[in-house]
Design an enzyme around this catalytic site. Structure first.
Site: not given
Ligand code: UGA
Length: 453
Positions: A121, A154, A255, A262
């Site tokens: 990125t 992830e 949350g 990321c």
């Molecule tokens: C995120 C993006 O979702 C991916 O599309 C992207 O490729 C990736 O970053 C990246 O740039 O490499 P990731 O960091 O693995 O993916 O995790 P997410 O599932 O997006 O969650 C990120 C954070 O948001 C976590 O702390 C999660 O608990 C929080 N979250 C997510 C919430 O608090 N509420 C939600 O509804 C969703």
């Protein structure tokens, strides 16, 4: 096709294994000799569901290789993917030195008309800058530099790769776009849409997507706070707004603030790019600040719920479920603050390796129930499935106190109350509508707190 991937981190490994699964001959390179030696034995250094199995399978099929000799592998590659780290500096800018060094090092060894693809990125404009470095390093303009951002989460990285919503290819010339189309042809044939655009747009798509997803989380967290004041239920509100197809239901779970490798880093880089180019991103600047304040405010909520020098059990330290990653996890803000306040903190996570490296002196337990023994307060901080199915009667018996703080809203508050726990979720202190006997709705106060046992 022959593909080389530089970087055997989370993105590099997932990309390598999945490209091999698509039928390509892939060599994944890293400068860390121990890591490469372990990978050659199919020992994967990160926890990602399905990844070890896929890597083992592709090694056995002879389509996936690991090496520390990137320059040797580069000579026959059609495409070289850069998947090296881009850490944040103190101003929120990302450090592009790994990307630039890798590009300059590999460029002289690439065959003419091969494509260097930036998977890491990077801020908008990087591919064009790297192209200038590559040209200078080769003394020729025969190598194209393209951008191919990843959207993997992830915990579900392989599924996200194989069933992507879209594939984004940033190319400033038709030849490099054609190479990337060929790389992804098996997925395109399955009907996954392709967004083919210029490199700068592809780079912006990546940041803007992460920023918008992070904004949704920040927004719903603020709505959760309002729900608490008005006795509303953020789950019901999210459900109601998410059913509007223009809004959609994803990324609307309240949350403890977003973490991971990321969203925090990418929002900072997006904001800093905006500042640098005279196009400020005030929504994102505010979001970053509020997200950090949220983690601190929730730590204070735990401190308020616990007696002086009391004992607190934290269930979940990873930044989200199905990963052992703790980078910028809420746990890393919350736990030190609790310890500083004099609380005795006990931890459990089903995948504790990442957290144990950062919090080696904490009291770790191998079972969730053990962590809660004698606790005055239990906090659910990560939405692991095993916490959803906790035996709440056993939990109540194990604890000294009754307070259950559910910062992921995964536990049924009525079940918690009937087990004798005093339950507090996020934004769900509301009124429960009981099903009416003869078609009339009756509203009743939610059992947010049980009477003392
Ligand atoms: C995120 C993006 O979702 C991916 O599309 C992207 O490729 C990736 O970053 C990246 O740039 O490499 P990731 O960091 O693995 O993916 O995790 P997410 O599932 O997006 O969650 C990120 C954070 O948001 C976590 O702390 C999660 O608990 C929080 N979250 C997510 C919430 O608090 N509420 C939600 O509804 C969703």
């Amino acid at each position: 096709m022959k593909i080389v991937v530089l970087g055997a981190g989370y993105v590099g490994l997932t990309t390598s294994a999945c490209l091999a699964e698509l039928g390509h001959d892939v060599t994944c390179c890293d400068i860390d000799g121990d890591r490469i030696a372990a990978l050659e034995r199919a020992e994967v250094p990160i926890f990602e569901p399905g990844l070890s199995e896929l890597i083992g399978k592709q090694i056995a099929l002879g389509r996936l290789h690991f090496t520390t000799h990137a320059t040797k592998a580069a000579g026959t590659a059609d495409a070289i993917f850069l998947a090296v780290g881009t850490p944040s500096d103190a101003n929120g800018d990302i450090d592009l030195s790994y990307v630039e060094t890798a590009a300059k090092t590999i460029a002289p060894y690439m065959q003419s008309r091969a494509v260097l693809v930036i998977k890491s990125t990077v801020v908008a404009g990087t591919a064009r800058r790297v192209k200038a470095l590559v040209d200078a390093s080769r003394g020729s303009k025969d190598i194209a530099v393209a951008s191919n951002p990843e959207f993997l989460r992830e915990g579900s990285a392989i599924k996200d790769f194989m069933h992507a919503d879209r594939i984004v290819i940033g190319a400033d010339d038709a030849a490099s776009e054609a190479v990337l189309r060929e790389v992804y042809e098996p997925l395109l044939l399955r009907g996954i849409p392709l967004v083919a655009t210029q490199t700068v747009n592809a780079e912006l798509i990546k940041y803007a997507a992460n920023a918008l997803l992070a904004l949704r989380i920040g927004f719903i967290n603020d709505v959760a706070d309002l729900c608490e004041k008005l006795e509303g239920d953020v789950g019901a509100v999210a459900d109601g707004i998410g059913r509007d197809h223009r809004i959609g239901s994803a990324f609307l779970s309240a949350g403890p603030g977003f973490g991971g490798s990321c969203f925090p880093k990418d929002t900072r880089a997006f904001a800093s790019t905006g500042r640098r180019h005279g196009a400020p991103q005030p929504l994102i600047e505010t979001l970053i600040e509020r997200n950090e304040l949220r983690k601190e405010a929730l730590a204070d909520r735990i401190i308020d719920a616990a007696p002086r020098h009391g004992r607190v059990a934290i269930l979940g330290t990873s930044f989200k479920a199905n990963t052992d990653d703790v980078r910028e996890a809420a746990a890393l803000t919350i736990i030190p603050r609790l310890i500083e306040a004099g609380l005795d903190v006990h931890l459990h996570d089903p995948q504790p390796n990442g957290a144990k490296r950062l919090l080696p002196d904490a009291h770790w337990h191998t079972s969730a129930l053990d962590a809660t023994r004698g606790a005055d307060v239990t906090v659910v901080l990560t939405e692991w499935d095993e916490y959803r199915s906790l035996d709440l009667a056993e939990l109540r018996k194990a604890m000294r106190g009754q307070a259950l703080l559910d910062f992921r809203n995964i536990i049924d508050r009525e079940r918690a109350a009937s087990a004798g726990l005093i339950y507090q979720g996020l934004g769900r202190s509301g009124i429960v509508v009981q099903p009416a006997r003869r078609g009339h709705a009756i509203t009743a106060k939610a059992p947010v707190a049980a009477s003392p046992a």
